[in-house]
Enzyme design. Structure first.
Site, PDB file in Angstrom:
ATOM      1  N   HIS A 135     -62.099   2.812-109.506  1.00 38.82           N
ATOM      2  CA  HIS A 135     -63.416   2.698-108.860  1.00 38.82           C
ATOM      3  C   HIS A 135     -63.352   3.033-107.377  1.00 38.82           C
ATOM      4  CE1 HIS A 135     -64.676  -0.171-112.343  1.00 38.82           C
ATOM      5  NE2 HIS A 135     -64.689   1.100-112.691  1.00 38.82           N
ATOM      6  N   ALA A 184     -61.325  -7.762-110.009  1.00 36.16           N
ATOM      7  CA  ALA A 184     -61.668  -8.505-108.781  1.00 36.16           C
ATOM      8  C   ALA A 184     -61.070  -9.906-108.751  1.00 36.16           C
ATOM      9  CB  ALA A 184     -63.189  -8.581-108.642  1.00 36.16           C
ATOM     10  N   CYS A 194     -73.654  13.897 -93.228  1.00 40.13           N
ATOM     11  CA  CYS A 194     -72.338  14.457 -92.891  1.00 40.13           C
ATOM     12  C   CYS A 194     -72.471  15.382 -91.675  1.00 40.13           C
ATOM     13  CB  CYS A 194     -71.825  15.256 -94.094  1.00 40.13           C
ATOM     14  SG  CYS A 194     -70.310  16.185 -93.776  1.00 40.13           S
ATOM     15  N   ASN A 243     -56.673 -14.708-117.008  1.00 45.25           N
ATOM     16  CA  ASN A 243     -58.031 -14.753-116.475  1.00 45.25           C
ATOM     17  C   ASN A 243     -58.555 -16.182-116.518  1.00 45.25           C
ATOM     18  OD1 ASN A 243     -59.976 -12.804-115.335  1.00 45.25           O
ATOM     19  ND2 ASN A 243     -61.353 -13.689-116.878  1.00 45.25           N
TER      20      ASN A 243
HETATM   21  N1  APR Z   1     -57.475 -16.410-111.148  1.00 47.63           N
HETATM   22  C1  APR Z   1     -57.776 -16.000-112.410  1.00 47.63           C
HETATM   23  N2  APR Z   1     -58.958 -15.418-112.746  1.00 47.63           N
HETATM   24  C2  APR Z   1     -59.866 -15.268-111.764  1.00 47.63           C
HETATM   25  C3  APR Z   1     -59.644 -15.670-110.434  1.00 47.63           C
HETATM   26  C4  APR Z   1     -58.383 -16.261-110.148  1.00 47.63           C
HETATM   27  N3  APR Z   1     -58.057 -16.679-108.903  1.00 47.63           N
HETATM   28  N4  APR Z   1     -60.762 -15.386-109.705  1.00 47.63           N
HETATM   29  C5  APR Z   1     -61.647 -14.832-110.554  1.00 47.63           C
HETATM   30  N5  APR Z   1     -61.114 -14.757-111.786  1.00 47.63           N
HETATM   31  C6  APR Z   1     -61.702 -14.133-112.982  1.00 47.63           C
HETATM   32  C7  APR Z   1     -63.138 -14.510-113.226  1.00 47.63           C
HETATM   33  O1  APR Z   1     -63.208 -15.616-114.099  1.00 47.63           O
HETATM   34  C8  APR Z   1     -63.715 -13.242-113.877  1.00 47.63           C
HETATM   35  O2  APR Z   1     -63.692 -13.314-115.288  1.00 47.63           O
HETATM   36  O3  APR Z   1     -61.700 -12.733-112.731  1.00 47.63           O
HETATM   37  C9  APR Z   1     -62.773 -12.116-113.449  1.00 47.63           C
HETATM   38  C10 APR Z   1     -63.436 -11.114-112.538  1.00 47.63           C
HETATM   39  O4  APR Z   1     -64.419 -10.450-113.293  1.00 47.63           O
HETATM   40  P1  APR Z   1     -65.542  -9.600-112.547  1.00 47.63           P
HETATM   41  O5  APR Z   1     -66.102 -10.379-111.419  1.00 47.63           O
HETATM   42  O6  APR Z   1     -66.461  -9.068-113.597  1.00 47.63           O
HETATM   43  O7  APR Z   1     -64.741  -8.389-111.881  1.00 47.63           O
HETATM   44  P2  APR Z   1     -64.202  -7.086-112.591  1.00 47.63           P
HETATM   45  O8  APR Z   1     -63.820  -7.344-114.009  1.00 47.63           O
HETATM   46  O9  APR Z   1     -63.162  -6.510-111.703  1.00 47.63           O
HETATM   47  O10 APR Z   1     -65.490  -6.121-112.574  1.00 47.63           O
HETATM   48  C11 APR Z   1     -65.315  -4.795-113.009  1.00 47.63           C
HETATM   49  O11 APR Z   1     -67.544  -4.263-112.257  1.00 47.63           O
HETATM   50  O12 APR Z   1     -69.210  -4.399-110.677  1.00 47.63           O
HETATM   51  C12 APR Z   1     -68.207  -3.608-111.174  1.00 47.63           C
HETATM   52  O13 APR Z   1     -67.106  -1.942-109.963  1.00 47.63           O
HETATM   53  C13 APR Z   1     -67.168  -3.323-110.120  1.00 47.63           C
HETATM   54  O14 APR Z   1     -64.795  -2.988-110.420  1.00 47.63           O
HETATM   55  C14 APR Z   1     -65.875  -3.857-110.715  1.00 47.63           C
HETATM   56  C15 APR Z   1     -66.187  -3.873-112.202  1.00 47.63           C
END
Ligand code: APR
Length: 264
Positions: A126, A28, A159, A225
């Protein structure tokens, strides 16, 4: 113009230039610069404001299903208007060089495809939030139709083909992972010589197991990250910084809002 973390971005560009079979693993964090909040960033992540809906609760309770649809069709609706940012365009540019085997993504926003990555190269672990499916017969349902029903009746019903439960085509906590995508991701990880994690906290399994597996298999591992991840100590390179400018620098595209063009 190199990003603030110039030295590390330089090292990441060197790893990408030297690699022949790259896999990107995105989360994300690559979409926050497109206005889509992530899940765990302190204060802004979705799960810091509301609890995720578990799959078994969605199936068991109509009230939970209607809450899920309410979340999808009300609020800021950030998914609908989101556009790819420099990070997505940078990955698309690198995919176009032919050196990227796959973009394994945990994201459901379709922004890699919107940035020009061929759908066949995107592995959505996902699922995808831009359409829905019946959990019983598998029939695809368009979000526009469901939203019209939600606006007219205040709810989304069963559905219309079989009476089964309709759900966005995303994978919720507790829901089985998509077998084909998992197999394709494993094949890509087994073939890669560099795995680049872009914007994931690496806390959700089995997805987060893929970068670990790449490292165990002998591929190089780079993590870009904003915050620390549990895999940082095992990475060959950790770039602490904003994904858009960092990946744009690596791909040699302009990080500006005007979108991708080769930087001068
Ligand atoms: N640049 C760099 N890093 C970033 C930025 C950015 N602009 N914006 C956010 N981040 C980092 C945050 O610091 C965080 O560590 O991206 C990471 C996102 O982590 P999560 O919010 O946990 O998202 P993700 O790892 O994709 O979650 C995995 O969890 O809830 C479930 O299904 C959902 O696919 C998701 C899964």
């Amino acid at each position: 113009m190199p990003p603030r973390n110039h030295g590390d971005a330089d090292r990441l560009r060197a790893l990408v230039d030297a690699a022949e079979r790259i896999v990107f693993f995105t989360g994300a964090g690559i979409s926050t610069e497109s206005g889509i909040p992530d899940f765990r960033s302190p204060g802004t992540g979705l799960w810091t404001k509301m609890k995720p809906i578990q799959f078994q609760d969605f199936v068991a309770s109509d009230a939970v299903r209607q809450e899920s649809w309410r979340r999808r069709f009300t609020g800021e609706r950030v998914l609908e208007g989101a556009q790819p940012n420099a990070g997505h365009h940078a990955i698309a540019r690198l995919v176009a060089t032919g050196k990227v085997l796959a973009v394994i993504t945990q994201n459901i926003d379709n922004l890699h495809q919107d940035a020009g990555v061929p759908a066949a190269r995107v592995i959505e672990l996902h699922g995808n939030a831009h359409h829905a499916r019946c959990l019983r017969c598998g029939l695809r349902h368009e979000l526009a139709d469901l939203e019209r029903e939600f606006r007219e009746t205040g709810r989304v019903g069963p559905c219309n083909a079989c009476g089964g439960i309709v759900k966005t085509a995303t994978i919720s906590f507790g829901q089985a992972m998509p077998e084909d995508e998992m197999a394709r991701a494993q094949d890509a990880i087994e073939a890669c010589d560099l795995c680049v994690v872009a914007g994931s906290s690496l806390q959700v399994y089995p997805a987060a197991g893929f970068p670990e597996y790449a490292k165990r298999r002998g591929a190089l591992l780079a993590i870009v990250n904003r915050e620390e991840t549990p895999l940082d100590p095992r990475a060959d390179l950790v770039v602490r910084g904003e994904l858009g400018p960092t990946l744009a620098f690596v791909a040699g595209i302009n990080p500006g809002p005007a979108g991708p063009r080769l930087s001068d």
